[in-house]
Design a protein around this motif. Structure first.
Motif, PDB file in Angstrom:
ATOM      1  N   THR A  59       0.797  -1.208  -0.093  1.00 41.33           N
ATOM      2  CA  THR A  59       0.055   0.041  -0.089  1.00 41.33           C
ATOM      3  C   THR A  59       0.894   1.467  -0.119  1.00 41.33           C
ATOM      4  O   THR A  59       1.820   1.106   0.605  1.00 41.33           O
ATOM      5  CB  THR A  59      -0.893  -0.046   1.321  1.00 41.33           C
ATOM      6  OG1 THR A  59      -1.716  -1.262   1.189  1.00 41.33           O
ATOM      7  CG2 THR A  59      -1.699   1.321   1.330  1.00 41.33           C
ATOM      8  N   ARG A  60       0.815   2.213  -0.799  1.00 36.20           N
ATOM      9  CA  ARG A  60       1.432   3.282  -1.046  1.00 36.20           C
ATOM     10  C   ARG A  60       0.548   4.472  -0.545  1.00 36.20           C
ATOM     11  O   ARG A  60      -0.513   4.827  -0.726  1.00 36.20           O
ATOM     12  CB  ARG A  60       2.082   3.553  -2.508  1.00 36.20           C
ATOM     13  CG  ARG A  60       2.900   4.829  -2.708  1.00 36.20           C
ATOM     14  CD  ARG A  60       3.627   4.733  -4.219  1.00 36.20           C
ATOM     15  NE  ARG A  60       4.612   3.774  -4.131  1.00 36.20           N
ATOM     16  CZ  ARG A  60       4.630   2.845  -5.276  1.00 36.20           C
ATOM     17  NH1 ARG A  60       4.183   3.198  -6.237  1.00 36.20           N
ATOM     18  NH2 ARG A  60       5.743   2.065  -5.040  1.00 36.20           N
ATOM     19  N   VAL A  61       1.267   5.512   0.208  1.00 34.88           N
ATOM     20  CA  VAL A  61       0.928   6.508   0.688  1.00 34.88           C
ATOM     21  C   VAL A  61       1.685   7.785  -0.029  1.00 34.88           C
ATOM     22  O   VAL A  61       2.899   7.748  -0.099  1.00 34.88           O
ATOM     23  CB  VAL A  61       1.015   6.681   2.221  1.00 34.88           C
ATOM     24  CG1 VAL A  61       0.182   7.893   2.546  1.00 34.88           C
ATOM     25  CG2 VAL A  61       0.283   5.666   2.971  1.00 34.88           C
ATOM     26  N   THR A  62       0.861   8.653  -0.774  1.00 37.12           N
ATOM     27  CA  THR A  62       1.613   9.877  -1.418  1.00 37.12           C
ATOM     28  C   THR A  62       0.588  11.005  -1.283  1.00 37.12           C
ATOM     29  O   THR A  62      -0.431  11.030  -0.644  1.00 37.12           O
ATOM     30  CB  THR A  62       1.587   9.667  -3.024  1.00 37.12           C
ATOM     31  OG1 THR A  62       0.115   9.602  -3.565  1.00 37.12           O
ATOM     32  CG2 THR A  62       2.250   8.255  -3.347  1.00 37.12           C
ATOM     33  N   LYS A  63       0.869  12.329  -1.717  1.00 37.08           N
ATOM     34  CA  LYS A  63       0.319  13.470  -1.567  1.00 37.08           C
ATOM     35  C   LYS A  63      -1.306  13.185  -2.173  1.00 37.08           C
ATOM     36  O   LYS A  63      -2.082  13.906  -1.925  1.00 37.08           O
ATOM     37  CB  LYS A  63       1.029  14.425  -2.078  1.00 37.08           C
ATOM     38  CG  LYS A  63       1.184  14.684  -3.776  1.00 37.08           C
ATOM     39  CD  LYS A  63       1.900  15.664  -4.453  1.00 37.08           C
ATOM     40  CE  LYS A  63       2.086  15.496  -5.793  1.00 37.08           C
ATOM     41  NZ  LYS A  63       2.645  16.586  -6.191  1.00 37.08           N
ATOM     42  N   ASP A  64      -1.321  12.396  -3.190  1.00 41.78           N
ATOM     43  CA  ASP A  64      -2.652  12.020  -3.510  1.00 41.78           C
ATOM     44  C   ASP A  64      -3.514  11.184  -2.873  1.00 41.78           C
ATOM     45  O   ASP A  64      -4.592  10.758  -3.484  1.00 41.78           O
ATOM     46  CB  ASP A  64      -2.296  11.543  -5.092  1.00 41.78           C
ATOM     47  CG  ASP A  64      -1.823  12.667  -5.921  1.00 41.78           C
ATOM     48  OD1 ASP A  64      -2.142  13.753  -5.574  1.00 41.78           O
ATOM     49  OD2 ASP A  64      -0.911  12.297  -6.937  1.00 41.78           O
ATOM     50  N   ALA A  69      -0.536  -0.622  -4.599  1.00 38.21           N
ATOM     51  CA  ALA A  69       0.829  -0.366  -5.507  1.00 38.21           C
ATOM     52  C   ALA A  69       1.468  -1.896  -5.563  1.00 38.21           C
ATOM     53  O   ALA A  69       1.196  -2.850  -5.020  1.00 38.21           O
ATOM     54  CB  ALA A  69       1.630   0.516  -4.783  1.00 38.21           C
ATOM     55  N   VAL A  70       2.490  -1.855  -6.636  1.00 39.73           N
ATOM     56  CA  VAL A  70       3.128  -3.167  -6.995  1.00 39.73           C
ATOM     57  C   VAL A  70       4.592  -2.736  -7.027  1.00 39.73           C
ATOM     58  O   VAL A  70       4.964  -1.715  -7.668  1.00 39.73           O
ATOM     59  CB  VAL A  70       2.782  -3.628  -8.386  1.00 39.73           C
ATOM     60  CG1 VAL A  70       3.406  -4.703  -8.782  1.00 39.73           C
ATOM     61  CG2 VAL A  70       1.110  -4.043  -8.375  1.00 39.73           C
ATOM     62  N   ASN A  71       5.552  -3.439  -6.417  1.00 39.64           N
ATOM     63  CA  ASN A  71       6.754  -3.141  -6.332  1.00 39.64           C
ATOM     64  C   ASN A  71       7.316  -4.737  -6.148  1.00 39.64           C
ATOM     65  O   ASN A  71       6.854  -5.589  -6.142  1.00 39.64           O
ATOM     66  CB  ASN A  71       7.268  -2.408  -5.252  1.00 39.64           C
ATOM     67  CG  ASN A  71       7.175  -2.925  -4.040  1.00 39.64           C
ATOM     68  OD1 ASN A  71       7.535  -4.218  -3.708  1.00 39.64           O
ATOM     69  ND2 ASN A  71       6.639  -2.238  -3.091  1.00 39.64           N
ATOM     70  N   PRO A  72       8.811  -4.883  -6.698  1.00 34.00           N
ATOM     71  CA  PRO A  72       9.418  -6.155  -6.731  1.00 34.00           C
ATOM     72  C   PRO A  72       9.663  -6.520  -5.390  1.00 34.00           C
ATOM     73  O   PRO A  72      10.464  -7.373  -5.337  1.00 34.00           O
ATOM     74  CB  PRO A  72      10.541  -5.910  -7.431  1.00 34.00           C
ATOM     75  CG  PRO A  72      10.829  -4.576  -7.466  1.00 34.00           C
ATOM     76  CD  PRO A  72       9.769  -3.855  -7.263  1.00 34.00           C
ATOM     77  N   PHE A  73       9.643  -5.848  -4.180  1.00 33.85           N
ATOM     78  CA  PHE A  73      10.102  -6.132  -2.906  1.00 33.85           C
ATOM     79  C   PHE A  73       9.275  -7.425  -2.389  1.00 33.85           C
ATOM     80  O   PHE A  73       7.956  -7.380  -2.297  1.00 33.85           O
ATOM     81  CB  PHE A  73      10.157  -4.985  -2.030  1.00 33.85           C
ATOM     82  CG  PHE A  73      10.938  -3.769  -2.456  1.00 33.85           C
ATOM     83  CD1 PHE A  73      11.888  -4.089  -3.305  1.00 33.85           C
ATOM     84  CD2 PHE A  73      10.178  -2.752  -2.277  1.00 33.85           C
ATOM     85  CE1 PHE A  73      12.450  -3.071  -3.716  1.00 33.85           C
ATOM     86  CE2 PHE A  73      10.870  -1.552  -2.624  1.00 33.85           C
ATOM     87  CZ  PHE A  73      11.821  -1.681  -3.344  1.00 33.85           C
ATOM     88  N   CYS A  74       9.804  -8.442  -1.864  1.00 33.53           N
ATOM     89  CA  CYS A  74       9.251  -9.573  -1.326  1.00 33.53           C
ATOM     90  C   CYS A  74       9.694  -9.957   0.218  1.00 33.53           C
ATOM     91  O   CYS A  74       9.090 -10.867   0.832  1.00 33.53           O
ATOM     92  CB  CYS A  74       9.204 -10.616  -2.048  1.00 33.53           C
ATOM     93  SG  CYS A  74      10.735 -11.538  -2.818  1.00 33.53           S
TER      94      CYS A  74
END
Length: 115
Positions: A59-64, A69-74
């Motif tokens: 889950t990504r938190v931005t100004k929006d 979200a998707v990223n390669p971190f596992c």
């Protein structure tokens, strides 16, 4: 001693490919890979002040706002080593990418001291 963050990476499509294998084949890979991973951690335990763990969906938190979200971190682990090269050598031939469908391990120095 310097500390480094090691982040295990895996492409979503590689994980999907692994998950599409028949269950007995996945189980066989897990059996071999988990034993190798346990052995690796045992041999190198002195370098790990924080053994970290595997992580799930992002889950990504931005100004929006907040969004999936998707990223390669596992997963991640914290390493103590004299240099980043020494930290990196610990991961040569690691089961994350020699047995499991992981594609690499990104290693970064901590620039601030732990509290």
């Amino acid at each position: 001693m310097p500390r480094f963050l090691a982040v295990y990476t895996m492409k979503p499509e590689d994980l999907a490919g692994f998950r599409s294998l028949p269950k007995p084949e996945q189980d066989a890979i897990d059996t071999v890979g988990l034993q190798q991973w346990t052995d690796w951690e045992g041999r190198n335990a002195a370098f790990f002040p924080d053994r970290g763990g595997m992580v799930g969906r992002t889950t990504r938190v931005t100004k929006d706002g907040i969004a999936d979200a998707v990223n390669p971190f596992c997963g991640y682990i914290v390493i103590e080593a004299d240099t980043i090269e020494a930290a990196a050598r610990l991961f040569e031939n690691h089961p994350h990418f020699t047995v499991f469908p992981g594609d690499g391990v990104d290693i970064m120095p901590f620039l601030t001291d732990p509290q």
